[in-house]
Design an enzyme around this catalytic site. Structure first.
Site, PDB file in Angstrom:
ATOM      1  N   ASP A  48       0.828  -1.207   0.000  1.00 26.63           N
ATOM      2  CA  ASP A  48       0.000   0.000   0.000  1.00 26.63           C
ATOM      3  C   ASP A  48       0.859   1.251   0.000  1.00 26.63           C
ATOM      4  OD1 ASP A  48      -2.882  -1.027   2.000  1.00 26.63           O
ATOM      5  OD2 ASP A  48      -2.224  -1.499  -0.042  1.00 26.63           O
ATOM      6  N   ASP A  52       0.849   4.217  -2.604  1.00 21.31           N
ATOM      7  CA  ASP A  52       0.626   5.606  -2.175  1.00 21.31           C
ATOM      8  C   ASP A  52       1.672   6.537  -2.743  1.00 21.31           C
ATOM      9  OD1 ASP A  52      -0.590   5.173   1.236  1.00 21.31           O
ATOM     10  OD2 ASP A  52      -1.456   4.805  -0.748  1.00 21.31           O
ATOM     11  N   SER A  97     -35.293   6.815 -20.367  1.00 19.57           N
ATOM     12  CA  SER A  97     -36.367   6.093 -19.689  1.00 19.57           C
ATOM     13  C   SER A  97     -37.680   6.408 -20.399  1.00 19.57           C
ATOM     14  CB  SER A  97     -36.409   6.475 -18.223  1.00 19.57           C
ATOM     15  OG  SER A  97     -36.392   7.851 -18.108  1.00 19.57           O
ATOM     16  N   GLU A 131     -45.732  -3.830 -27.053  1.00 16.76           N
ATOM     17  CA  GLU A 131     -44.938  -4.989 -26.631  1.00 16.76           C
ATOM     18  C   GLU A 131     -44.884  -5.009 -25.110  1.00 16.76           C
ATOM     19  OE1 GLU A 131     -40.507  -3.900 -27.384  1.00 16.76           O
ATOM     20  OE2 GLU A 131     -41.735  -2.279 -28.198  1.00 16.76           O
ATOM     21  N   LYS A 133     -43.513  -4.840 -21.341  1.00 16.85           N
ATOM     22  CA  LYS A 133     -42.421  -4.121 -20.673  1.00 16.85           C
ATOM     23  C   LYS A 133     -41.780  -5.096 -19.688  1.00 16.85           C
ATOM     24  CE  LYS A 133     -41.337   0.220 -18.335  1.00 16.85           C
ATOM     25  NZ  LYS A 133     -40.526  -0.308 -17.252  1.00 16.85           N
ATOM     26  N   ASP A 135     -39.498  -6.658 -16.863  1.00 18.71           N
ATOM     27  CA  ASP A 135     -38.966  -6.165 -15.594  1.00 18.71           C
ATOM     28  C   ASP A 135     -37.598  -6.797 -15.343  1.00 18.71           C
ATOM     29  OD1 ASP A 135     -38.865  -4.770 -13.306  1.00 18.71           O
ATOM     30  OD2 ASP A 135     -40.430  -5.883 -12.247  1.00 18.71           O
ATOM     31  N   ARG A 154     -27.195   0.402 -17.888  1.00 21.95           N
ATOM     32  CA  ARG A 154     -27.756   1.720 -18.148  1.00 21.95           C
ATOM     33  C   ARG A 154     -27.116   2.794 -17.258  1.00 21.95           C
ATOM     34  NH1 ARG A 154     -31.999   4.741 -16.136  1.00 21.95           N
ATOM     35  NH2 ARG A 154     -33.004   6.014 -17.724  1.00 21.95           N
ATOM     36  N   GLU A 191     -33.318  -5.845 -22.739  1.00 18.97           N
ATOM     37  CA  GLU A 191     -33.466  -6.170 -21.325  1.00 18.97           C
ATOM     38  C   GLU A 191     -32.844  -7.530 -21.021  1.00 18.97           C
ATOM     39  OE1 GLU A 191     -34.995  -3.589 -20.167  1.00 18.97           O
ATOM     40  OE2 GLU A 191     -35.685  -4.075 -18.140  1.00 18.97           O
ATOM     41  N   TYR A 243     -34.866  -4.752 -27.963  1.00 21.63           N
ATOM     42  CA  TYR A 243     -36.018  -3.936 -28.372  1.00 21.63           C
ATOM     43  C   TYR A 243     -35.668  -2.540 -28.876  1.00 21.63           C
ATOM     44  CZ  TYR A 243     -35.566  -2.627 -23.412  1.00 21.63           C
ATOM     45  OH  TYR A 243     -35.077  -2.231 -22.203  1.00 21.63           O
ATOM     46  N   LYS A 307     -44.788   2.345 -28.992  1.00 25.11           N
ATOM     47  CA  LYS A 307     -43.820   3.204 -29.686  1.00 25.11           C
ATOM     48  C   LYS A 307     -44.367   3.584 -31.058  1.00 25.11           C
ATOM     49  CE  LYS A 307     -40.214   0.556 -27.423  1.00 25.11           C
ATOM     50  NZ  LYS A 307     -39.228  -0.512 -27.539  1.00 25.11           N
ATOM     51  N   LYS A 331     -48.518   1.054 -17.633  1.00 25.12           N
ATOM     52  CA  LYS A 331     -48.209   0.151 -16.528  1.00 25.12           C
ATOM     53  C   LYS A 331     -49.450  -0.612 -16.075  1.00 25.12           C
ATOM     54  CE  LYS A 331     -44.221   0.653 -14.842  1.00 25.12           C
ATOM     55  NZ  LYS A 331     -43.750   1.671 -13.996  1.00 25.12           N
ATOM     56  N   CYS A 425     -39.616  19.514  16.188  1.00 29.64           N
ATOM     57  CA  CYS A 425     -38.783  18.632  15.386  1.00 29.64           C
ATOM     58  C   CYS A 425     -38.203  17.524  16.259  1.00 29.64           C
ATOM     59  CB  CYS A 425     -37.651  19.452  14.759  1.00 29.64           C
ATOM     60  SG  CYS A 425     -36.400  18.430  13.971  1.00 29.64           S
ATOM     61  N   CYS A 428     -34.180  18.056  16.620  1.00 32.97           N
ATOM     62  CA  CYS A 428     -33.510  19.160  17.323  1.00 32.97           C
ATOM     63  C   CYS A 428     -34.425  19.885  18.301  1.00 32.97           C
ATOM     64  CB  CYS A 428     -32.915  20.148  16.320  1.00 32.97           C
ATOM     65  SG  CYS A 428     -34.150  21.113  15.453  1.00 32.97           S
ATOM     66  N   CYS A 449     -39.302  21.895  10.143  1.00 31.66           N
ATOM     67  CA  CYS A 449     -38.521  22.258  11.304  1.00 31.66           C
ATOM     68  C   CYS A 449     -37.921  23.632  11.049  1.00 31.66           C
ATOM     69  CB  CYS A 449     -37.415  21.224  11.491  1.00 31.66           C
ATOM     70  SG  CYS A 449     -36.039  21.814  12.480  1.00 31.66           S
ATOM     71  N   CYS A 455     -30.299  22.243  13.171  1.00 32.97           N
ATOM     72  CA  CYS A 455     -30.929  20.916  13.165  1.00 32.97           C
ATOM     73  C   CYS A 455     -29.994  19.886  12.547  1.00 32.97           C
ATOM     74  CB  CYS A 455     -32.233  20.958  12.390  1.00 32.97           C
ATOM     75  SG  CYS A 455     -33.018  19.334  12.323  1.00 32.97           S
TER      76      CYS A 455
END
Ligand code: IVH
Length: 710
Positions: A48, A52, A97, A131, A133, A135, A154, A191, A243, A307, A331, A425, A428, A449, A455
């Site tokens: 190390d 360094d 997205s 089409e 989607k 997951d 991504r 995907e 896709y 699309k 969705k 709060c 605090c 607050c 705080c």
């Protein structure tokens, strides 16, 4: 262990420029080699301390010859690579997205928007693909001369992780494409997912071996892909659907469907359920049908994607912020379950907002175990009359935080009492108040607050935001570390982060002795901090955590002002001018910026303690000048343009989007600051205004000729 370099290197003062350049080059490759051996191969060959010394030597030479600092210098790179073992890949075409819709009406609106933008009739037909989607996790695969040369996740859409070695193990993916019409380069995107049947088998095997159990197929896919040991990835049956695409030398088709057919011809797996539709009714029927088939599919889906089929129309429609105008995700409804509310906890955010969080009896909601859910705010709890001890309905949709919808009266315990929201709060003890909005006279739904700087909860949240992924993004300095450093008084303000390494004497030892921190980790952390001493203006502005200044607004401000200095001057002038002054109106006039943002900006710059924070940071870091990308060479970049009258070739929205893409600012009113007025038939007062100020006036045809799309 091998010695890294002769014990006596020539003094830096005595180095010629050429010698310095050569040594920096040598150091860059040497350190990169050590990084690789340490992080990827787990087989370092230097101690190390020797490592360094190399890093320190590199930094010292750079300090003396700043103009020689290399783009691949370890001082820039170290922060990015080592803490995360995968290298970074900058996407040549961003990975975007999708906008979301839940209700059928939103789909009709989507098609209406598309037609309006393109200037089509209300009942004009826009062919649209539909089409499932998937997951899973999205991936970009780059091919050059037919060979798979890079795979990248991504990430944040602009930059992902290099997982080439991992994707190369996926058996369903062609490593070579021989087709004569396969462009080079070509980036196919899609995907990566785990089949449900494979997921069940994997978890059963993991359980038998005492290995990690995955919560759902998506996590199994992510966990299997991001493995340093690629033999593990290879042992997992990952699958892929293609896709979309990123950079390409040419397009093999003129439609979305044609592109996907080409993928299939080239040997990429594509989803067999894709369908071409001609109306909103057909899309909605498709959504219904896939919803019914959902449970029987061998992979998880969370909706369907539509699309616009023609690629020329996609091109014209373009993007809004990070999603295409030509696509939308429809969705499936969120999943729900009921469980018992054990407790209501109040969390304090970085702007002081008190947020009630429901602590729940753990419950499985659509495959994920939920223990916390948001109750939004004081008013929501009161309106729904939710009480501790109630049996509540919890809803979860995609990646969003689960929420409590309501309670079941029959199950309410007799002794349940209405919830009283605290007026102080919890962090605090300061008063917590609901501000009255001066403009509307209404009191804010959020209680805040009033402790501000005193705080600790606000300070910690601000620091967490400062180092977060889309702000300073300091590897190795996450929420947990910020909390610990803040508690110990090592980091109280953002600038303290950059003083951490200086406090080596005490701090380094202390840090090294913390749980989860060794010598190497501390060193990596310091390097990661060092790498962020230079920061882009949008990241810096976003990192300040000023209310209402999110990423997009930060970018808009950076675009308008270019430098922190110019922005500060404008904001300070607006503090002086007040809401009715010209300096205030100047900020308000920026595209994308409204009164709320100006108020927040002026509020921030009007506080002496915030200016002190900025000053202090200024002594530690450099904020780069911001140059808006990709509009170089555009004849209208930086120009303010006003459209008036009827446009015949383009809709108003398309004209505006096109001008903005070319770096122009589009404004609704003409002033002496306007550069160009594009006037169609029927132009009235704006045209007169333009003539009065001597502003250049163009017809639609002349405008199109100017921007080169006549
Ligand atoms: S198209 C420019 N199609 O959904 C449009 N995305 O919410 C790019 N996804 O990041 C996306 N299935 O990971 C598209 N059939 C599909 C998809 C799909 C899943 C994911 C993708 C994207 C996310 C957006």
């Amino acid at each position: 262990m091998a010695k890294a370099r002769p014990p006596t290197s020539p003094s830096i003062e005595s180095l010629s420029k050429a010698a310095a350049r050569a040594e920096l080059e040598q150091l860059a490759s040497e350190i990169a080699g050590h990084d690789r051996r340490y992080h990827l191969e787990d087989a370092p060959i230097v101690s190390d301390a020797a490592y360094d010394a190399l890093v320190a030597r590199n930094r010292a030479i750079e300090a003396h010859f700043p103009e020689l600092a290399r783009p691949d210098s370890p001082s820039r790179r170290v922060g990015a690579t080592p803490a995360g073992p995968f290298g970074k890949v900058r996407h040549r075409v961003p990975m975007l997205s999708l906008g979301n819709a839940f209700a059928d009406d939103e789909i009709r609106e989507f098609l209406d928007r598309v037609r309006r933008f393109l200037g089509l009739d209300r009942d004009g037909i826009v062919e649209t693909t539909a089409e499932p989607k998937i997951d899973g996790l999205s991936i970009s695969l780059r091919y050059e001369r037919g060979r798979l040369i890079e795979g990248a996740t991504r990430g944040d859409g602009a930059e992902g992780e290099n997982v080439t070695a991992n994707v190369a193990t996926i058996s369903g993916l062609p490593k070579r494409v021989a087709a004569a019409d396969f462009p080079s380069p070509f980036e196919v995107r899609g995907e990566i997912y785990f089949a449900r049947s494979d997921f069940l088998k994997l978890n059963a095997a993991q359980k038998a071996d005492g290995g990690k159990i995955f919560a759902n197929p998506r996590n199994a896919a992510a966990g299997s892909l991001r493995q340093l040991d690629t033999t593990i990835t290879a042992s997992r049956p990952l699958r892929f659907f293609a896709y979309t695409w990123g950079e390409t030398a040419s397009l093999p088709a003129t439609t979305q469907l044609g592109m996907v057919e080409a993928f299939s011809r080239w040997g990429f797996p594509t989803n067999p359920l894709m369908k071409l539709c001609k109306s909103a009714d057909e899309l909605i029927a498709y959504h219904q049908l896939i919803g019914e088939q959902r449970a029987a599919l061998d992979y998880d889906i969370d909706g369907v994607v539509y699309k616009v089929n023609r690629l020329d129309l996609q091109q014209r429609l373009g993007f809004v912020s990070r999603s295409p105008r030509w696509a939308i995700a429809h969705k499936f409804p969120a999943e729900q379950a009921t469980t018992v509310l054990r407790e209501i906890e109040i969390q304090v955010g970085r702007t002081g907002a008190l947020t009630p969080v429901a602590r729940l009896e753990p419950v499985n909601v659509g495959g994920v175990v939920v223990t916390n859910a948001t109750l939004h705010n004081e008013e929501e709890i009161a309106r729904k009359d939710i009480r501790v001890g109630d049996t509540v309905t919890v809803q979860r949709a995609g990646d969003v935080i689960p929420q409590v919808l309501g309670f079941i009266l029959e199950k309410r315990p007799r002794d349940a009492v209405p919830y009283v929201f605290p007026a102080t709060c919890p962090a605090c003890g300061s008063h917590a108040v609901r501000d009255v909005n001066e403009r509307t006279g209404k009191s804010d739904v959020v209680r805040r607050c009033a402790g501000g700087l005193v705080c600790p909860a606000q300070a910690v949240e601000r620091l967490k935001h400062f180092v977060s992924r889309n702000a300073f993004d300091i590897e190795g300095l996450g929420e947990k570390q910020i909390e610990a450093f803040h508690q110990d008084g090592l980091i109280r303000t953002p600038a303290d982060i950059f003083r951490l390494a200086k406090r080596q004497g005490q701090a380094r030892i202390e840090i090294e002795e913390r749980e989860g921190f060794g010598k190497k980790k501390v060193q990596n952390l310091f390097a990661a901090i060092e790498a962020r001493r230079t920061i882009t203006l949008p990241r810096f502005l976003f990192g300040l955590g000023i209310r209402h200044i999110g990423e997009t607004t930060a970018r808009d401000l950076a675009k308008a002002y270019g430098t922190l200095d110019a922005l500060s001057k404008a904001a300070l002038a607006a503090v002086d001018s007040g809401p009715d002054g010209e300096a205030y109106a100047d900020i308000d006039a920026i595209e994308g910026i409204g009164e709320t943002v100006v108020d927040a900006l002026v509020g921030f710059f009007g506080e002496a303690h915030n200016l002190a924070v900025l000053d202090d940071l200024g002594s530690q870091i450099v904020v780069e000048t911001f140059e808006a990308p990709a509009t170089a060479g555009s004849p209208v970049a930086g120009k303010t343009v006003v459209f008036t009258g009827t446009l015949e070739r383009l809709s108003r929205a398309e004209a505006k989007a096109q001008a903005e893409r070319l770096g122009a600012k589009v404004s609704g009113s003409v002033s002496k600051k306007t550069d160009i007025v594009v006037a169609g038939p029927g132009a009235g007062s704006k045209l007169a205004e333009a003539q009065k100020h001597g502003v250049k006036v163009l017809s639609e045809e002349e405008w199109l000729a100017l921007i080169g799309s006549a």
